[in-house]
Design a protein around this motif. Sequence first.
Motif, PDB file in Angstrom:
ATOM      1  N   VAL A 273       0.806  -1.393  -0.102  1.00 21.26           N
ATOM      2  CA  VAL A 273      -0.086  -0.013  -0.054  1.00 21.26           C
ATOM      3  C   VAL A 273       0.936   1.134  -0.037  1.00 21.26           C
ATOM      4  O   VAL A 273       0.591   2.108  -0.634  1.00 21.26           O
ATOM      5  CB  VAL A 273      -1.014   0.010   1.130  1.00 21.26           C
ATOM      6  CG1 VAL A 273      -1.596   1.396   1.397  1.00 21.26           C
ATOM      7  CG2 VAL A 273      -1.899  -1.052   1.044  1.00 21.26           C
ATOM      8  N   LEU A 274       2.111   1.233   0.754  1.00 20.55           N
ATOM      9  CA  LEU A 274       2.680   2.522   0.715  1.00 20.55           C
ATOM     10  C   LEU A 274       3.220   2.684  -0.625  1.00 20.55           C
ATOM     11  O   LEU A 274       3.573   3.780  -1.290  1.00 20.55           O
ATOM     12  CB  LEU A 274       4.023   2.386   1.809  1.00 20.55           C
ATOM     13  CG  LEU A 274       3.556   2.342   3.338  1.00 20.55           C
ATOM     14  CD1 LEU A 274       4.710   2.339   4.136  1.00 20.55           C
ATOM     15  CD2 LEU A 274       2.660   3.489   3.588  1.00 20.55           C
ATOM     16  N   PHE A 275       3.847   1.599  -1.209  1.00 22.97           N
ATOM     17  CA  PHE A 275       4.435   1.722  -2.655  1.00 22.97           C
ATOM     18  C   PHE A 275       3.217   2.521  -3.547  1.00 22.97           C
ATOM     19  O   PHE A 275       3.508   3.173  -4.539  1.00 22.97           O
ATOM     20  CB  PHE A 275       4.762   0.490  -3.129  1.00 22.97           C
ATOM     21  CG  PHE A 275       5.098   0.499  -4.680  1.00 22.97           C
ATOM     22  CD1 PHE A 275       6.360   0.837  -5.029  1.00 22.97           C
ATOM     23  CD2 PHE A 275       4.379  -0.155  -5.420  1.00 22.97           C
ATOM     24  CE1 PHE A 275       6.877   0.954  -6.210  1.00 22.97           C
ATOM     25  CE2 PHE A 275       4.716  -0.019  -6.805  1.00 22.97           C
ATOM     26  CZ  PHE A 275       5.953   0.329  -7.321  1.00 22.97           C
TER      27      PHE A 275
ATOM     28  N   VAL B  53       0.962  -0.805 -11.047  1.00 26.46           N
ATOM     29  CA  VAL B  53       1.871  -0.729 -12.096  1.00 26.46           C
ATOM     30  C   VAL B  53       1.758  -1.262 -13.321  1.00 26.46           C
ATOM     31  O   VAL B  53       2.262  -0.811 -14.343  1.00 26.46           O
ATOM     32  CB  VAL B  53       3.118  -1.369 -11.668  1.00 26.46           C
ATOM     33  CG1 VAL B  53       3.696  -0.850 -10.096  1.00 26.46           C
ATOM     34  CG2 VAL B  53       3.055  -2.911 -11.462  1.00 26.46           C
ATOM     35  N   ARG B  54       0.798  -2.246 -13.642  1.00 25.27           N
ATOM     36  CA  ARG B  54       0.435  -2.779 -14.791  1.00 25.27           C
ATOM     37  C   ARG B  54      -0.956  -2.480 -15.560  1.00 25.27           C
ATOM     38  O   ARG B  54      -1.212  -2.327 -16.618  1.00 25.27           O
ATOM     39  CB  ARG B  54       0.680  -4.102 -14.912  1.00 25.27           C
ATOM     40  CG  ARG B  54       2.191  -4.600 -14.610  1.00 25.27           C
ATOM     41  CD  ARG B  54       3.156  -3.953 -15.693  1.00 25.27           C
ATOM     42  NE  ARG B  54       3.143  -4.554 -16.956  1.00 25.27           N
ATOM     43  CZ  ARG B  54       3.211  -4.181 -18.189  1.00 25.27           C
ATOM     44  NH1 ARG B  54       3.355  -2.650 -17.983  1.00 25.27           N
ATOM     45  NH2 ARG B  54       3.170  -4.704 -19.011  1.00 25.27           N
TER      46      ARG B  54
ATOM     47  N   ARG C 248       0.834  -8.212 -17.538  1.00 26.73           N
ATOM     48  CA  ARG C 248       1.246  -9.272 -16.788  1.00 26.73           C
ATOM     49  C   ARG C 248       2.099  -8.547 -15.704  1.00 26.73           C
ATOM     50  O   ARG C 248       2.559  -7.251 -15.631  1.00 26.73           O
ATOM     51  CB  ARG C 248       2.343 -10.117 -17.382  1.00 26.73           C
ATOM     52  CG  ARG C 248       1.516 -10.964 -18.558  1.00 26.73           C
ATOM     53  CD  ARG C 248       2.560 -11.629 -19.113  1.00 26.73           C
ATOM     54  NE  ARG C 248       2.077 -12.606 -20.476  1.00 26.73           N
ATOM     55  CZ  ARG C 248       2.837 -13.518 -21.151  1.00 26.73           C
ATOM     56  NH1 ARG C 248       3.884 -13.181 -21.138  1.00 26.73           N
ATOM     57  NH2 ARG C 248       1.994 -14.211 -22.054  1.00 26.73           N
ATOM     58  N   TYR C 249       1.909  -9.312 -14.476  1.00 29.08           N
ATOM     59  CA  TYR C 249       2.467  -8.413 -13.113  1.00 29.08           C
ATOM     60  C   TYR C 249       3.095  -9.714 -12.556  1.00 29.08           C
ATOM     61  O   TYR C 249       2.785 -10.783 -12.354  1.00 29.08           O
ATOM     62  CB  TYR C 249       1.666  -7.761 -12.271  1.00 29.08           C
ATOM     63  CG  TYR C 249       2.181  -7.604 -10.913  1.00 29.08           C
ATOM     64  CD1 TYR C 249       3.451  -6.869 -10.765  1.00 29.08           C
ATOM     65  CD2 TYR C 249       1.750  -8.459  -9.796  1.00 29.08           C
ATOM     66  CE1 TYR C 249       3.971  -6.728  -9.377  1.00 29.08           C
ATOM     67  CE2 TYR C 249       2.337  -8.064  -8.587  1.00 29.08           C
ATOM     68  CZ  TYR C 249       3.396  -7.206  -8.280  1.00 29.08           C
ATOM     69  OH  TYR C 249       3.900  -7.077  -7.017  1.00 29.08           O
ATOM     70  N   ILE C 250       4.454  -9.744 -12.020  1.00 30.33           N
ATOM     71  CA  ILE C 250       4.988 -10.782 -11.119  1.00 30.33           C
ATOM     72  C   ILE C 250       5.863 -10.036 -10.056  1.00 30.33           C
ATOM     73  O   ILE C 250       6.817  -8.853 -10.546  1.00 30.33           O
ATOM     74  CB  ILE C 250       6.043 -11.638 -11.922  1.00 30.33           C
ATOM     75  CG1 ILE C 250       6.791 -12.613 -10.937  1.00 30.33           C
ATOM     76  CG2 ILE C 250       6.991 -10.676 -12.832  1.00 30.33           C
ATOM     77  CD1 ILE C 250       7.282 -13.754 -11.679  1.00 30.33           C
ATOM     78  N   PRO C 251       5.738 -10.310  -8.910  1.00 29.78           N
ATOM     79  CA  PRO C 251       6.619  -9.724  -7.939  1.00 29.78           C
ATOM     80  C   PRO C 251       8.024  -9.914  -8.087  1.00 29.78           C
ATOM     81  O   PRO C 251       8.462 -10.737  -8.676  1.00 29.78           O
ATOM     82  CB  PRO C 251       6.174 -10.335  -6.431  1.00 29.78           C
ATOM     83  CG  PRO C 251       4.650 -10.815  -6.851  1.00 29.78           C
ATOM     84  CD  PRO C 251       4.655 -11.137  -8.233  1.00 29.78           C
ATOM     85  N   PHE C 252       8.862  -8.752  -7.739  1.00 25.18           N
ATOM     86  CA  PHE C 252      10.419  -8.878  -8.352  1.00 25.18           C
ATOM     87  C   PHE C 252      10.982  -9.904  -7.679  1.00 25.18           C
ATOM     88  O   PHE C 252      11.728 -10.752  -8.397  1.00 25.18           O
ATOM     89  CB  PHE C 252      11.072  -7.655  -7.400  1.00 25.18           C
ATOM     90  CG  PHE C 252      12.440  -7.454  -7.871  1.00 25.18           C
ATOM     91  CD1 PHE C 252      12.795  -7.500  -9.345  1.00 25.18           C
ATOM     92  CD2 PHE C 252      13.415  -7.374  -7.224  1.00 25.18           C
ATOM     93  CE1 PHE C 252      14.100  -7.419  -9.774  1.00 25.18           C
ATOM     94  CE2 PHE C 252      14.730  -7.231  -7.404  1.00 25.18           C
ATOM     95  CZ  PHE C 252      15.079  -7.235  -8.759  1.00 25.18           C
ATOM     96  N   THR C 253      10.793 -10.418  -6.422  1.00 22.35           N
ATOM     97  CA  THR C 253      11.450 -11.808  -6.033  1.00 22.35           C
ATOM     98  C   THR C 253      10.906 -12.987  -6.669  1.00 22.35           C
ATOM     99  O   THR C 253      11.756 -14.005  -6.940  1.00 22.35           O
ATOM    100  CB  THR C 253      11.085 -12.018  -4.475  1.00 22.35           C
ATOM    101  OG1 THR C 253       9.883 -11.720  -4.369  1.00 22.35           O
ATOM    102  CG2 THR C 253      11.786 -11.169  -3.616  1.00 22.35           C
TER     103      THR C 253
ATOM    104  N   THR D 135       8.076  -5.031  -9.405  1.00 23.26           N
ATOM    105  CA  THR D 135       8.253  -4.104  -8.568  1.00 23.26           C
ATOM    106  C   THR D 135       9.652  -3.763  -8.256  1.00 23.26           C
ATOM    107  O   THR D 135       9.967  -3.219  -7.224  1.00 23.26           O
ATOM    108  CB  THR D 135       7.462  -4.468  -7.225  1.00 23.26           C
ATOM    109  OG1 THR D 135       7.939  -5.570  -7.007  1.00 23.26           O
ATOM    110  CG2 THR D 135       5.945  -4.560  -7.528  1.00 23.26           C
ATOM    111  N   VAL D 136      10.513  -3.797  -9.343  1.00 25.28           N
ATOM    112  CA  VAL D 136      11.641  -3.513  -9.209  1.00 25.28           C
ATOM    113  C   VAL D 136      12.064  -2.159  -8.500  1.00 25.28           C
ATOM    114  O   VAL D 136      12.807  -2.077  -7.783  1.00 25.28           O
ATOM    115  CB  VAL D 136      12.616  -3.728 -10.416  1.00 25.28           C
ATOM    116  CG1 VAL D 136      12.233  -2.938 -11.331  1.00 25.28           C
ATOM    117  CG2 VAL D 136      14.248  -3.692  -9.978  1.00 25.28           C
ATOM    118  N   ARG D 137      10.960  -1.112  -9.084  1.00 21.59           N
ATOM    119  CA  ARG D 137      11.401   0.495  -8.730  1.00 21.59           C
ATOM    120  C   ARG D 137      10.921   0.373  -6.915  1.00 21.59           C
ATOM    121  O   ARG D 137      11.650   1.405  -6.471  1.00 21.59           O
ATOM    122  CB  ARG D 137      10.336   1.297  -9.491  1.00 21.59           C
ATOM    123  CG  ARG D 137      10.632   1.505 -10.958  1.00 21.59           C
ATOM    124  CD  ARG D 137       9.621   2.065 -11.558  1.00 21.59           C
ATOM    125  NE  ARG D 137       9.103   3.678 -10.871  1.00 21.59           N
ATOM    126  CZ  ARG D 137       8.289   4.315 -11.292  1.00 21.59           C
ATOM    127  NH1 ARG D 137       7.565   3.916 -12.396  1.00 21.59           N
ATOM    128  NH2 ARG D 137       8.201   5.443 -10.705  1.00 21.59           N
ATOM    129  N   GLY D 138      10.060  -0.324  -6.490  1.00 15.86           N
ATOM    130  CA  GLY D 138       9.777  -0.387  -5.169  1.00 15.86           C
ATOM    131  C   GLY D 138      11.046  -0.835  -4.479  1.00 15.86           C
ATOM    132  O   GLY D 138      11.223  -0.353  -3.389  1.00 15.86           O
TER     133      GLY D 138
END
Length: 413
Positions: free
Chosen positions: A66-68, A336-337, A364-369, A392-395
């Motif tokens: 949420v903060l992101f 983001v997407r 498409r979206y995939i968490p950075f990890t 979410t690499v920017r985050g």
Amino acid sequence: MNSDQVDLLEYAGADGHIPLLQTPRPGLLNEEAVLRRAASGAARPGPAGPATVVVLESNYRLTGAVLFCLSRQKGLVIELLSRDPASPYRFSRYVRAYHYLPKEKTDAEFVAFARQVVETTGAEVFFPIDVAGMRFAIAHRAALAAFVRVLPLPESAAYEIATDKSKLGAFMQQRGIPAPDTILNVRRNLAAQLENFQFPVLLKPVDGIGGGGIELFEDRTAVLRAVEKLPADSSYIIQNCIEGYDIDCNVLYDNGKLVAYSIQKGLLPAASKYAPTEAIEFVRNEAVLEVVQQVMGALRWHGVAHLDLRYDARARQMKVIEINTRFWLTVVGSAVRANMNFPVLACRVALGQRLAPSSFALGRYIPFTNFIRYKLLGRGPGKTYFSLRDTTVRGWLGDPLPKLYHLLTSHSS
């Protein structure tokens, strides 16, 4: 369906950087005026300008998501209200200030503390994230609304129906809303209730999260034995296991009117059988939206929610499985997407702004990890392609200190 459920059924009831509008700070009102304003929605917006939001901290991952999302709105200032003396978000660059009150303090003391923070910071919106925070805000809505605007939230009875799988099952059965066949009371004549029930079935804890505690049973004897072993103070339901596929819908409602949504479908297998998928794709599906409108309209919803649905291949029908009455981890993906920043949009509703209808973007979206793990280990001819734009690499790069602190302290504990 028991008498309590019957009573509850009849309750009364973006990365586009769109400027947030600042409204005049509410003054002291009598209780009747506060309740009337809270029920009717926010007042007209005032002149344009930056806004300040008091975020009520949740668990580590959900708070970070949420903060992101909020940080993507230019001009928005975040104040963090916490009960955690060791919160990693004390070090977040997204947060202007961290305000702590010990957990042993009462709700009344917490409301007074929130008021002090609002008056000190000039905040306009009180922003709960999870179920506990939203229940707190609903219970104390009148007191909070005397000095700050509260994120859009439904009436208490509607919220409790949507949050509880058993109550929601009864609600949908009573109104003919497409849903799995459900046994609401597993401790009353269960053998008889299972006589004509379609197998396999799922035994689900009413308060389960992320697929935790769900068990699959192929026959009647096995599920009867499992129910006998359940703790006396536990609450479970049984649903038939639907042959088909999962699909989810994220929504924001303003007093029963849908103002924003996105639809997502899993792209990669989940880490465990009933856990969330490792990556998602935003898709169009009118059948999903139709059944979502049925259930959320019946609840007269106000605020955000994430609905889990499943396509029933036999019935050729979308069915509502459950409703997550809080923000969700993939809210980042929508921002983001899909170009639907639900935390920011919810703030705009709280500030009394009218949201113009807009369509979510596909992607498409995939968490950075997950992205890193999939790049390293997800090999094969059918491998799905993801780019850094889908993550979410920017985050990660933009706010590293909370992640580093959490990593170090979680390993040392």
